[in-house]
Design an enzyme around this catalytic site. Structure first.
Site, PDB file in Angstrom:
ATOM      1  N   ASN A  64       0.868  -1.178   0.000  1.00 19.24           N
ATOM      2  CA  ASN A  64       0.000   0.000   0.000  1.00 19.24           C
ATOM      3  C   ASN A  64       0.905   1.228   0.000  1.00 19.24           C
ATOM      4  OD1 ASN A  64      -1.825   2.039   0.447  1.00 19.24           O
ATOM      5  ND2 ASN A  64      -2.263   1.475   2.574  1.00 19.24           N
ATOM      6  N   LYS A  83       0.107   4.251  -0.307  1.00 25.87           N
ATOM      7  CA  LYS A  83      -0.562   5.440   0.251  1.00 25.87           C
ATOM      8  C   LYS A  83      -0.330   6.646  -0.674  1.00 25.87           C
ATOM      9  CE  LYS A  83       0.187   3.488   4.789  1.00 25.87           C
ATOM     10  NZ  LYS A  83       0.029   3.654   6.214  1.00 25.87           N
ATOM     11  N   HIS A  98      -9.517   1.176   4.553  1.00 25.85           N
ATOM     12  CA  HIS A  98      -8.276   1.357   5.302  1.00 25.85           C
ATOM     13  C   HIS A  98      -8.540   2.293   6.487  1.00 25.85           C
ATOM     14  CE1 HIS A  98      -4.183   2.563   6.305  1.00 25.85           C
ATOM     15  NE2 HIS A  98      -3.787   1.483   5.664  1.00 25.85           N
ATOM     16  N   GLU A 105      -6.977   4.694   7.643  1.00 25.87           N
ATOM     17  CA  GLU A 105      -6.763   6.123   7.367  1.00 25.87           C
ATOM     18  C   GLU A 105      -7.979   6.712   6.672  1.00 25.87           C
ATOM     19  OE1 GLU A 105      -3.012   5.630   5.373  1.00 25.87           O
ATOM     20  OE2 GLU A 105      -2.119   5.029   7.281  1.00 25.87           O
ATOM     21  N   GLU A 159      -5.481  -5.051  10.422  1.00 23.50           N
ATOM     22  CA  GLU A 159      -4.475  -4.018  10.627  1.00 23.50           C
ATOM     23  C   GLU A 159      -4.767  -3.267  11.916  1.00 23.50           C
ATOM     24  OE1 GLU A 159      -2.435  -2.858   6.730  1.00 23.50           O
ATOM     25  OE2 GLU A 159      -4.113  -1.500   7.008  1.00 23.50           O
ATOM     26  N   GLY A 213       2.323   2.210  10.701  1.00 28.45           N
ATOM     27  CA  GLY A 213       3.268   3.312  10.567  1.00 28.45           C
ATOM     28  C   GLY A 213       3.989   3.668  11.854  1.00 28.45           C
ATOM     29  N   SER A 226       3.274  -2.173  10.293  1.00 26.45           N
ATOM     30  CA  SER A 226       4.717  -2.208  10.549  1.00 26.45           C
ATOM     31  C   SER A 226       5.380  -3.537  10.207  1.00 26.45           C
ATOM     32  CB  SER A 226       5.019  -1.810  12.010  1.00 26.45           C
ATOM     33  OG  SER A 226       4.659  -0.461  12.221  1.00 26.45           O
TER      34      SER A 226
HETATM   35  C1  PEP Z   1      -0.843   0.174   5.932  1.00 27.51           C
HETATM   36  O1  PEP Z   1      -1.002   1.342   5.795  1.00 27.51           O
HETATM   37  O2  PEP Z   1      -1.667  -0.604   5.410  1.00 27.51           O
HETATM   38  C2  PEP Z   1       0.300  -0.290   6.709  1.00 27.51           C
HETATM   39  C3  PEP Z   1       0.269  -1.512   7.172  1.00 27.51           C
HETATM   40  O3  PEP Z   1       1.316   0.580   6.916  1.00 27.51           O
HETATM   41  P1  PEP Z   1       2.764   0.273   7.593  1.00 27.51           P
HETATM   42  O4  PEP Z   1       3.246  -1.013   7.024  1.00 27.51           O
HETATM   43  O5  PEP Z   1       3.613   1.433   7.203  1.00 27.51           O
HETATM   44  O6  PEP Z   1       2.531   0.164   9.067  1.00 27.51           O
END
Ligand code: PEP
Length: 256
Positions: free
Chosen positions: A9, A11, A94, A96, A166, A172, A213
């Site tokens: 992803n 973003k 997601h 976000e 998630e 992040g 992460s």
């Molecule tokens: C994501 O945004 O789906 C995600 C898992 O981000 P990160 O791997 O940076 O934590």
């Protein structure tokens, strides 16, 4: 056995030119990893160029969102058929988008229905906040998100979905869930909820990712968990060497 699926992803990162260059850098090594679905999810404007860069290969492209209406006066939105022109997958719900753009369980469900009708594979995101986890509400919250997301879907449709667990506190932050925690929610909550609603065959077919992460150091252990069928990778998917290692480790973790 479920085919593992690793998705990046991106973003709101990478222009079309930068995204194309990144894909070209990773292409050969990713294609050498067997029996794992690999998906790039660039921003909308980079999608066509990335799709052209991977055309004719096993690498796939996903969008990061869509709108549920087929066409019309919805300034700024992108319809399912427009996404389908270039993509096989679409991320929906997601955290976000839920946090910054007002997505709800209801809009997530509408988007899933529309995506399926257009022939896309939704990657549906669910996950709890730190406050919910600390309050012992993870199970009820994630179960509620899964139930709401699947509202009105047939077993056949659900079997083809991808659900990404998630935890918001892990996205992040550099603080990934432990492999045991990832397994507990992916298996004990997400797959268990699908089993309760749709039975064993659908529960065994649906693919469940962990996201939050994931990096080149922790992917192997997380992906080794039996109910983790892949990963949704944010930050680390923007670095060619890291994403290649993550995908290689996922294949190794599954004995491929
Ligand atoms: C994501 O945004 O789906 C995600 C898992 O981000 P990160 O791997 O940076 O934590």
């Amino acid at each position: 056995m479920r085919k593992p699926i690793m998705a990046g992803n991106w973003k709101m990162n990478k222009t079309a030119a930068e995204g194309t260059a990144l894909v070209r850098e990773m292409q050969k090594d990713l294609l050498a990893v067997p029996a794992v679905d690999k998906v790039f999810c660039p921003s909308f404007l980079a999608v066509p160029d990335v799709a052209r860069a991977v055309a004719g290969t096993e690498l796939a492209v996903g969008a990061q969102d869509l709108y549920w209406e087929a066409s019309g006066a919805y300034t700024g939105e992108v319809a399912p058929a427009m996404v389908r022109e270039f993509c096989d997958y679409v991320i929906i719900g997601h955290s976000e988008r839920r946090e910054y753009f007002g997505e709800t369980n209801e809009t997530v469900n509408r988007k899933i229905v529309a995506a399926l009708a257009a022939g896309l594979v939704p990657i549906v995101c669910v996950g709890e906040t730190r406050a919910l986890r600390e309050a012992g509400e993870t199970q009820a919250w994630v179960r509620g998100q899964v139930v709401a997301a699947l509202q009105g879907l047939t077993g056949e449709q659900v079997a083809g979905l991808v659900i990404a667990y998630e935890p918001i506190w892990a996205i992040g932050t550099g603080l990934a869930a432990t492999p045991a925690d990832a397994e507990e929610v992916c298996g004990g909550v997400v797959r268990a909820t699908v089993r309760e609603l749709y039975g064993d065959a659908v529960a065994e077919a649906i693919r469940i990712q962990y996201g939050g992460s994931v990096n080149a150091g922790n992917a192997f252990e997380i992906m080794s968990q039996p109910n983790v069928d892949g990963g949704l990778v944010g930050g680390a998917s923007l670095k060619a060497a890291d994403f290649i290692k993550i995908v290689q480790d996922a294949a190794r973790a599954k004995g491929l």
